[in-house]
Design a protein around this motif. Structure first.
Motif, mmCIF file in Angstrom:
data_model
loop_
_atom_site.group_PDB
_atom_site.id
_atom_site.type_symbol
_atom_site.label_atom_id
_atom_site.label_comp_id
_atom_site.label_asym_id
_atom_site.label_seq_id
_atom_site.Cartn_x
_atom_site.Cartn_y
_atom_site.Cartn_z
ATOM 1 N N LEU A 91 59.533 0.479 24.515
ATOM 2 C CA LEU A 91 59.805 1.692 23.748
ATOM 3 C C LEU A 91 60.970 1.499 22.778
ATOM 4 O O LEU A 91 60.938 1.994 21.654
ATOM 5 N N LEU A 92 61.993 0.779 23.214
ATOM 6 C CA LEU A 92 63.163 0.572 22.355
ATOM 7 C C LEU A 92 62.846 -0.311 21.156
ATOM 8 O O LEU A 92 63.488 -0.185 20.099
ATOM 9 N N LEU A 93 61.882 -1.203 21.297
ATOM 10 C CA LEU A 93 61.541 -2.114 20.197
ATOM 11 C C LEU A 93 60.599 -1.485 19.181
ATOM 12 O O LEU A 93 60.318 -2.091 18.147
ATOM 13 N N SER A 140 50.538 9.193 16.324
ATOM 14 C CA SER A 140 50.433 7.810 16.813
ATOM 15 C C SER A 140 50.702 7.696 18.316
ATOM 16 O O SER A 140 50.611 6.612 18.881
ATOM 17 N N LEU A 141 51.043 8.817 18.966
ATOM 18 C CA LEU A 141 51.458 8.753 20.370
ATOM 19 C C LEU A 141 50.354 8.244 21.299
ATOM 20 O O LEU A 141 50.626 7.523 22.258
ATOM 21 N N ASN A 142 49.102 8.639 21.028
ATOM 22 C CA ASN A 142 48.023 8.188 21.924
ATOM 23 C C ASN A 142 47.906 6.669 21.908
ATOM 24 O O ASN A 142 47.714 6.036 22.951
ATOM 25 N N TYR A 160 57.694 5.627 13.033
ATOM 26 C CA TYR A 160 57.124 6.804 13.677
ATOM 27 C C TYR A 160 56.981 6.656 15.182
ATOM 28 O O TYR A 160 56.715 7.630 15.877
ATOM 29 N N ARG A 161 57.143 5.439 15.699
ATOM 30 C CA ARG A 161 56.998 5.237 17.144
ATOM 31 C C ARG A 161 58.341 5.046 17.843
ATOM 32 O O ARG A 161 58.381 4.704 19.019
ATOM 33 N N ARG A 162 59.414 5.276 17.133
ATOM 34 C CA ARG A 162 60.741 4.968 17.665
ATOM 35 C C ARG A 162 61.153 5.895 18.805
ATOM 36 O O ARG A 162 60.655 7.016 18.937
ATOM 37 N N PHE A 163 62.092 5.397 19.610
ATOM 38 C CA PHE A 163 62.753 6.190 20.649
ATOM 39 C C PHE A 163 64.073 6.652 20.029
ATOM 40 O O PHE A 163 64.988 5.857 19.850
ATOM 41 N N PHE A 174 60.282 14.198 24.471
ATOM 42 C CA PHE A 174 61.098 15.355 24.107
ATOM 43 C C PHE A 174 62.037 15.034 22.950
ATOM 44 O O PHE A 174 62.185 15.845 22.026
ATOM 45 N N ARG A 175 62.653 13.874 22.993
ATOM 46 C CA ARG A 175 63.541 13.489 21.892
ATOM 47 C C ARG A 175 62.773 13.430 20.568
ATOM 48 O O ARG A 175 63.271 13.865 19.530
ATOM 49 N N ARG A 176 61.585 12.870 20.606
ATOM 50 C CA ARG A 176 60.768 12.785 19.396
ATOM 51 C C ARG A 176 60.418 14.186 18.876
ATOM 52 O O ARG A 176 60.411 14.432 17.669
ATOM 53 N N ALA A 177 60.111 15.102 19.793
ATOM 54 C CA ALA A 177 59.775 16.471 19.389
ATOM 55 C C ALA A 177 60.967 17.141 18.714
ATOM 56 O O ALA A 177 60.820 17.807 17.681
#
Length: 697
Positions: free
Chosen positions: A403-405, A378-380, A409-412, A367-370
């Motif tokens: 996830l934090l690391l 890249s989510l899959n 584009y893949r960041r939290f 949700f945050r990413r959205a």
């Protein structure tokens, strides 16, 4: 294997029984296909010059699978739909004669039944030339015996039998002419010897187009085709039928295909394409040949039930609450990872609270990413790789760290980024708008309200013709304020009185019956205390709502000390063969400075990106795919983007099509970067190349 062209009616004559195995799909021909076959029969009947009409093949196992009986039992591998439909035609044909609706001088009703539908000298199930599968079997036999149908009868069998009977009754053709048409039908009789032929390979070749059978059909047949009948029935009954029932008998096979794709992603770490999951599944089973078919089908059954709980409904109310949120976010790409977590929960590697925490983490991450508008391509791969990063000793902590690391584009998204983007986002046109407002309204509420019963209200109205009252309310910069904040969170609320509120002034909207001051909704609480609605009020309310959002979609907080345990140092340049030192003399001071800037920006796109030094250029990769290659030089840097020519948005015309020109790097587009070119324009093109390559990585 023996293949012979034969007349259909001759093929059916004599004592024999065609058995549709339990693993085959049920009868599924539609009225459209029945009409086509009927037209073929009419054409054959009316055209005297036509000696025959070819209607396909019937493939069956001749011996080796069933015990020998007085009636040869033939296991149908392919052609069951045609065989069933023709049997329904012949049944309807004989009924019309029995009912004296029409007469035939060529054959009697009794002969039609005994020649083509029944083994007249046999009893019980041996009496019937065709034994269908599952509920089709009893329905078909009831039709032949002219018995009343059970409530749970097969609709397709009944409807198509009725269609043919009614069509023949109304036809201008006599029964003799219809019989002549049927007698011209030609087919290929293909008999297999189980001791010599491989039914599965032959079956696959016959269905290689993928048009007749779904991926689910192919996988089911792959499981059961080679087994003895008793094993087929046992495994089908104990596993597959139960799974089919939960999937809704797989009428929409896309759900099953997606499940198998996610199952294989979990098991292999590779994401197969939906249209080829059968081939990928077969390859997986063959590579794990130490597992028996029963062990594999048991495993598929287990994960299939997890998948159904995830995608449809879970009986555990707490888990279902989280699953429902994940469904509403349409984040199917997380399912391979969640299947693993579900299995670990079932095996007690994770308790219920821990499972809930992981689900909440996934929801917050997505949700945050959205909200922050981060691309989802890249989510899959993010979730597929997350499966391997779980440490069962520190289950939730290891997932948080993974996830934090992630960066780029893949960041939290952090609290600061999430809040900043949320307060200024066009929430009104946001796909998950209802989820956002529902969660904000119902946070910590024991009696949640259904936001679907309310409509969205713009406090500053959408009307292009802004009233004098609203211009005065917003102040001299009213036009800019409206344009900037109209669809943002601070200016939106819920109401059941949308038409009454309409474009009224803020004071009227507040004091009206059912207005803001009179509303029971939490979203309107801050409005009730507001005396004026201007830019300051909108920003203040947005800040309140964003603060609540931070609690609803929390950040995956870990201390730096905890996070440090999960950091993996990048390999040194010295371990990669060529190094930067190898290229140093090729740069000038200007181009080296450009390189350093671009390198930093490229690597910051995502943690998955690696830099590799080659003999002639420097490659930047994501998941093993080069997306940009950089060649050092004194006067300029030469970049090659690994995309097709004309596939990027390049308004400044920086790229050159080199698809027909020899060059060192990968791709069809080249850029010459000199000190006077804005690096941000170059980075925009590199980002586009990166995003395209993510889809194929």
């Amino acid at each position: 294997m023996k293949a012979t062209e034969t007349n259909l009616l001759q093929f059916l004559k004599g004592p024999k029984q065609f058995v549709i195995p339990i693993y085959q799909r049920t009868y599924s021909w539609t009225k459209k296909q029945c009409e086509q076959l009927w037209q073929d029969i009419v054409r054959a009947a009316e055209d005297e010059s036509l000696s025959g009409h070819f209607m396909g093949s019937v493939v069956y196992v001749e011996k080796g699978l069933y015990h020998v009986t007085s009636v040869p039992r033939l296991l149908v591998i392919d052609g069951q739909q045609r065989l069933t439909t023709l049997s329904l035609i012949l049944s309807a044909f004989s009924e019309l004669m029995e009912e004296n609706e029409k007469e035939s001088s060529l054959i009697t009703a009794k002969k039609a039944r005994n020649y083509y539908l029944l083994n007249s000298d046999e009893e019980d199930e041996d009496h019937y030339k065709l034994l269908l599968t599952q509920k089709d079997r009893n329905t078909y036999i009831d039709i032949l015996e002219r018995r009343d149908l059970d409530k749970g009868h097969s609709n397709r069998v009944v409807e198509n039998h009725g269609f043919f009977k009614e069509t023949m009754k109304k036809s201008d053709l006599s029964l003799d002419e219809i019989y002549e048409g049927i007698s011209k039908l030609i087919m290929v009789d293909i008999s297999l010897d189980r001791d010599k032929d491989n039914p599965q390979l032959i079956f696959e070749s016959l269905n290689s187009t993928g048009l007749d059978l779904s991926q689910a059909d192919l996988i089911r047949n792959y499981f059961l085709m080679g087994l003895e009948e008793k094993d087929q029935k046992r495994l089908y009954k104990n596993y597959w039928y139960k799974l089919e029932k939960r999937f809704g008998h797989l009428e929409d096979t896309r759900y099953f295909d997606r499940f198998i794709r996610d199952y294989l992603t979990l098991k292999t770490g590779t994401i197969p394409k939906l249209g080829v999951v059968y081939e990928a599944f077969k390859s997986y089973v063959q590579q794990n040949s130490h597992d028996s078919i029963e062990e594999v089908i048991e495993d598929v059954f287990k994960y299939g039930n997890y998948y159904i709980n995830l995608t449809f409904h879970d009986d555990d109310p707490l888990l279902e609450r989280y699953f429902k949120e994940i469904r509403s976010l349409k984040v199917d790409v997380s399912y391979p990872f969640l299947l693993k977590v579900y299995e670990d929960y079932t095996c007690n590697l994770l308790n219920r609270d821990g499972f809930s925490e992981v689900l909440e983490l996934v929801i917050s991450y997505v949700f945050r990413r959205a909200i922050c508008g981060i691309p989802t391509n890249s989510l899959n791969k993010t979730f597929a790789s997350l499966i391997r990063e779980v440490n069962s000793e520190e289950y939730t902590k290891s997932i948080k760290a993974a996830l934090l690391l992630r960066t780029g584009y893949r960041r939290f998204p952090s609290d600061e980024e999430f809040k900043r983007k949320l307060v200024m986002k066009d929430v009104y046109n946001f796909r998950s708008r209802n989820t956002l407002l529902r969660k904000l309204e119902n946070f910590n509420r024991k009696e949640p309200i259904n936001v679907e019963n309310y409509t969205i209200e713009h406090i500053v109205p959408q009307n292009k013709n802004v009233s004098d009252a609203w211009q005065n309310e917003l102040g001299p910069d009213w036009k800019q304020i409206k344009e900037e904040y109209l669809h943002t969170l601070g200016n939106l609320t819920l109401t059941g009185y949308n038409s009454e509120l309409s474009d009224r002034s803020f004071e009227e909207k507040s004091k009206l019956k059912g207005g803001f001051n009179d509303s029971p909704l939490w979203l309107n609480r801050s409005l009730a205390n507001c005396r004026k609605w201007d830019e300051s009020a909108i920003k203040e309310r947005a800040d309140i709502l964003a603060g609540r959002a931070l609690q609803i979609w929390p950040y995956a907080n870990l201390s730096e000390e905890e996070l440090a345990k999960y950091r993996v140092n990048d390999p040194s340049e010295a371990d990669q063969g060529y190094t930067l030192r190898y290229h140093e003399d090729t740069f000038s001071s200007d181009t080296l400075a450009i390189y350093e800037k671009l390198k930093m920006k490229i690597l910051n796109l995502d943690t998955s990106i690696t830099e590799e030094f080659k003999k002639y250029y420097i490659a930047y990769k994501t998941d093993g795919h080069n997306f940009v290659d950089l060649e050092p030089a004194k006067a300029h840097l030469k970049l090659w983007l690994n995309v097709k020519a004309n596939s990027l948005h390049d308004p400044n015309h920086l790229t050159k099509d080199v698809s027909n020109i020899g060059h060192r790097g990968n791709g069809e587009l080249e850029i010459k970067v000199t000190p006077n070119i804005d690096p941000e324009l170059v980075m925009d093109l590199i980002k586009q190349s990166y995003e395209q390559n993510l889809e194929y990585a």
